[in-house]
Design a protein around this motif. Structure first.
Motif, short mmCIF file in Angstrom:
data_model
loop_
_atom_site.label_atom_id
_atom_site.label_comp_id
_atom_site.label_asym_id
_atom_site.label_seq_id
_atom_site.Cartn_x
_atom_site.Cartn_y
_atom_site.Cartn_z
N GLY A 134 3.92 7.74 18.08
CA GLY A 134 2.58 7.78 17.52
C GLY A 134 1.60 8.38 18.50
N TYR A 135 0.41 8.63 18.00
CA TYR A 135 -0.67 9.18 18.81
C TYR A 135 -1.06 8.15 19.86
CZ TYR A 135 -4.30 12.73 19.42
OH TYR A 135 -5.07 13.75 19.90
N THR A 136 -1.54 8.61 21.00
CA THR A 136 -1.93 7.68 22.05
C THR A 136 -3.00 6.71 21.55
OG1 THR A 136 -2.75 7.50 24.33
CG2 THR A 136 -3.64 9.30 23.01
N ASN A 137 -2.86 5.44 21.93
CA ASN A 137 -3.79 4.37 21.58
C ASN A 137 -3.70 3.95 20.11
OD1 ASN A 137 -5.71 2.48 22.46
ND2 ASN A 137 -7.40 3.68 21.65
N ALA A 138 -2.57 4.26 19.46
CA ALA A 138 -2.42 3.85 18.06
C ALA A 138 -2.02 2.38 17.94
CB ALA A 138 -1.37 4.73 17.36
N GLY A 139 -1.49 1.81 19.04
CA GLY A 139 -1.10 0.40 19.01
C GLY A 139 0.40 0.18 19.12
N LYS A 140 1.13 1.16 19.68
CA LYS A 140 2.59 1.03 19.79
C LYS A 140 2.99 -0.16 20.67
CE LYS A 140 3.20 5.19 21.32
NZ LYS A 140 1.74 5.49 21.34
N SER A 141 2.32 -0.30 21.82
CA SER A 141 2.67 -1.40 22.72
C SER A 141 2.35 -2.75 22.10
CB SER A 141 1.95 -1.24 24.06
OG SER A 141 2.40 -0.08 24.73
N ALA B 198 -5.20 3.23 11.81
CA ALA B 198 -5.89 3.40 10.52
C ALA B 198 -7.40 3.39 10.66
CB ALA B 198 -5.44 2.30 9.56
N SER B 199 -7.92 2.84 11.77
CA SER B 199 -9.37 2.75 11.94
C SER B 199 -9.98 4.02 12.51
CB SER B 199 -9.71 1.58 12.88
OG SER B 199 -9.27 1.86 14.21
N ASP B 200 -9.14 4.94 12.99
CA ASP B 200 -9.65 6.17 13.59
C ASP B 200 -9.95 7.19 12.49
OD1 ASP B 200 -9.89 8.74 14.95
OD2 ASP B 200 -8.98 7.77 16.69
N PRO B 201 -11.19 7.67 12.41
CA PRO B 201 -11.53 8.64 11.36
C PRO B 201 -10.73 9.94 11.46
CG PRO B 201 -13.31 8.45 12.99
CD PRO B 201 -12.35 7.35 13.27
N ASN B 202 -10.14 10.20 12.63
CA ASN B 202 -9.34 11.42 12.81
C ASN B 202 -7.84 11.16 12.68
OD1 ASN B 202 -11.63 13.12 13.55
ND2 ASN B 202 -11.68 11.96 15.47
N HIS B 203 -7.48 10.04 12.04
CA HIS B 203 -6.06 9.67 12.02
C HIS B 203 -5.19 10.73 11.35
CE1 HIS B 203 -5.60 8.55 7.75
NE2 HIS B 203 -6.82 8.08 7.81
N ASN C 106 -1.71 0.81 11.41
CA ASN C 106 -2.12 -0.35 12.19
C ASN C 106 -3.66 -0.45 12.24
OD1 ASN C 106 -1.83 -2.56 13.92
ND2 ASN C 106 -1.81 -1.28 15.76
N LYS C 107 -4.15 -1.60 12.68
CA LYS C 107 -5.59 -1.88 12.84
C LYS C 107 -6.32 -1.86 11.50
CE LYS C 107 -5.46 0.34 17.42
NZ LYS C 107 -6.15 1.23 18.39
N MET C 108 -5.63 -2.34 10.45
CA MET C 108 -6.24 -2.37 9.13
C MET C 108 -7.42 -3.34 9.06
SD MET C 108 -4.98 -0.16 7.07
CE MET C 108 -5.74 -0.79 5.58
N ASP C 109 -7.50 -4.28 10.02
CA ASP C 109 -8.60 -5.24 10.02
C ASP C 109 -9.94 -4.57 10.33
OD1 ASP C 109 -7.41 -4.73 12.53
OD2 ASP C 109 -8.42 -6.45 13.43
N SER D 109 -2.33 -5.27 10.46
CA SER D 109 -2.99 -5.38 11.75
C SER D 109 -2.07 -6.18 12.64
CB SER D 109 -4.35 -6.06 11.64
OG SER D 109 -4.86 -6.32 12.94
N ALA D 110 -1.62 -5.57 13.72
CA ALA D 110 -0.65 -6.22 14.60
C ALA D 110 -1.18 -7.52 15.17
CB ALA D 110 -0.25 -5.27 15.72
N ARG D 111 -2.50 -7.69 15.20
CA ARG D 111 -3.09 -8.90 15.78
C ARG D 111 -3.27 -10.03 14.77
NH1 ARG D 111 -4.25 -7.66 20.84
NH2 ARG D 111 -4.79 -5.52 21.43
N ASP D 112 -2.99 -9.76 13.49
CA ASP D 112 -3.15 -10.79 12.47
C ASP D 112 -1.92 -11.70 12.42
OD1 ASP D 112 -5.57 -9.82 11.79
OD2 ASP D 112 -4.95 -8.88 9.90
#
Length: 412
Positions: A205-212, A287-292, A318-321, A337-340
């Motif tokens: 995925g793109y950097t900072n997408a939430g893979k880790s 998903a929260s990035d407008p440039n996704h 990810n990051k649907m919240d 959302s991985a944090r949910d």
């Protein structure tokens, strides 16, 4: 001895948009994120539309004066250019501004140097830095003229410039030799992994997408995660149980980015190749990035370059919240959302369903005295529930075509 805190660098961003430039605004936003990740405070951003870059100073003379005025009046320490500068442009800009000037390539290299943890990762970063530095040694003033000067140093001799070049070439050769040894060892490990019967999943995925974050969610491990670009550089592989004894490996890799310098693509190809031999790719998307959507295209383009488009792929938005009005463009996909709470179980069930679609359904009859063999089979196959209420039980489930031969011992 009193230690003083290191002062944060105050930076100006500079970008030139040509007629053929794509995603320019996104690129400038990304440059700001890269600068912040590197520890700089972004004070201002200057952009200019031109037909071509100025061969001497990258930007036009008017914009040059405008930026210089900002540098002089606002205690700017660094100017960051959103393009690759030629050695001449770099030298001229530093002379004009009187402060350090770096380009996008140098900025990414600096972040990679901060983030690399493994021996191989550090070698790869150092190699990329040296290859970038080599053509930029010329024109650096009196320091690189004759190494001594005065009596005893006249005649042809060898300039400090040539000594530096030779030193860098020797370092490059030495690092490439070390990397060949590391690569050979890694290839041996990878071959064992490829030959193994374990199902392999790769996170991309793109950097900072939430893979880790996804990695930590599934493994209960503490892989470094942060709202930063390139938080992870070194490939990490962990084992997880998806159902009963059915075990898979999950590999987290370096994030992709648009306009990744060719030196770094080559240097980190081995890291990205950790995902070339997987059975399933999880494409994590912010998903929260407008440039996704542009980010998705960058990832897909790199997958094409690595000949990985034939690997089954599942998109995780990810990051649907914190996402607004998402329009999904990659299929099949799941949104979470991985944090949910509950995301781990939802993703686990999703992976089981996806693996079943790539496996073959089977049905075998197992005598009660053969039940002990099912433990080993459950490590390779997704078995449906069974109870052995009768002497012979019909066992159903899903198994990889490459492991189907394991069922032969149950046949009469």
């Amino acid at each position: 001895m009193i230690e003083t805190a290191k002062q944060q660098e105050r930076a100006i961003l500079v970008g030139v948009e040509l007629q053929e430039t794509e995603n320019f605004d996104m690129s400038m936003e990304e440059l700001a994120s890269l600068a912040k990740t590197a520890g700089a405070e972004v004070v201002a951003s200057y952009t200019q539309k031109r037909e071509r870059y100025d061969s001497k100073s990258f930007v036009g003379s008017g914009k040059l004066e405008e930026i210089k005025a900002m540098v002089d009046t606002d205690e700017i320490t660094t100017v960051i250019v959103n393009n690759r500068l030629t050695p001449r442009q770099n030298t001229n800009l530093e002379a004009a501004f009187g402060v350090k000037v770096i380009d996008r390539m140098q900025l990414i290299l600096d972040i990679f140097a901060m983030r690399a943890r493994s021996h191989e990762g550090k070698l790869q970063v150092h190699l990329a830095q040296l290859k970038y530095m080599l053509p930029r040694l010329s024109g650096q003033g009196i320091m690189l003229s004759r190494q001594a000067g005065g009596i005893g140093s006249r005649g042809p001799g060898e300039s400090q410039l040539e000594l530096n070049r030779r030193s860098i070439r020797n370092q490059i050769a030495d690092i490439e030799r070390q990397l060949k040894i590391v690569e050979k060892n890694r290839e041996t490990i990878r071959e064992k992994r490829v030959d193994s019967t374990t199902f392999k999943i790769g996170l991309i995925g793109y950097t900072n997408a939430g893979k880790s974050t996804i990695m930590n969610l599934m493994t209960d491990d503490k892989q470094y995660e942060a709202n930063e670009l390139f938080a992870t550089l070194d490939a990490t592989t962990k084992k997880i149980y998806l159902k009963d004894q059915f075990q898979v490996t999950l590999t987290d890799t370096v994030g992709f980015i648009q306009d990744l310098p060719t030196e770094l693509v080559a240097a980190f190809k081995s890291t990205l190749e950790e995902s070339r031999n997987v059975d399933l790719l999880l494409h994590v998307i912010d998903a929260s990035d407008p440039n996704h959507e542009e980010h998705e295209n960058v990832v897909l383009d790199i997958l094409k370059e690595l000949d990985m488009t034939d690997i089954p792929r599942l998109a995780i938005y990810n990051k649907m919240d914190v996402a607004n009005n998402l329009v999904a463009t990659v299929f099949p996909n799941v949104r979470l959302s991985a944090r949910d709470k509950g995301s781990r179980e939802a993703l686990r069930k999703l992976l089981i369903d996806e693996i079943q679609q790539n496996f073959e359904h089977f049905s075998i009859k197992v005598n009660q005295d053969q039940a002990y063999k099912l433990y080993q089979l459950s490590q390779l196959a997704l078995l449906d529930s069974y109870s052995f209420e009768t002497e012979v039980e019909e066992i159903t489930g899903y198994i990889s075509p490459k492991n189907k031969w394991k069922l032969e011992e149950f046949y009469d």
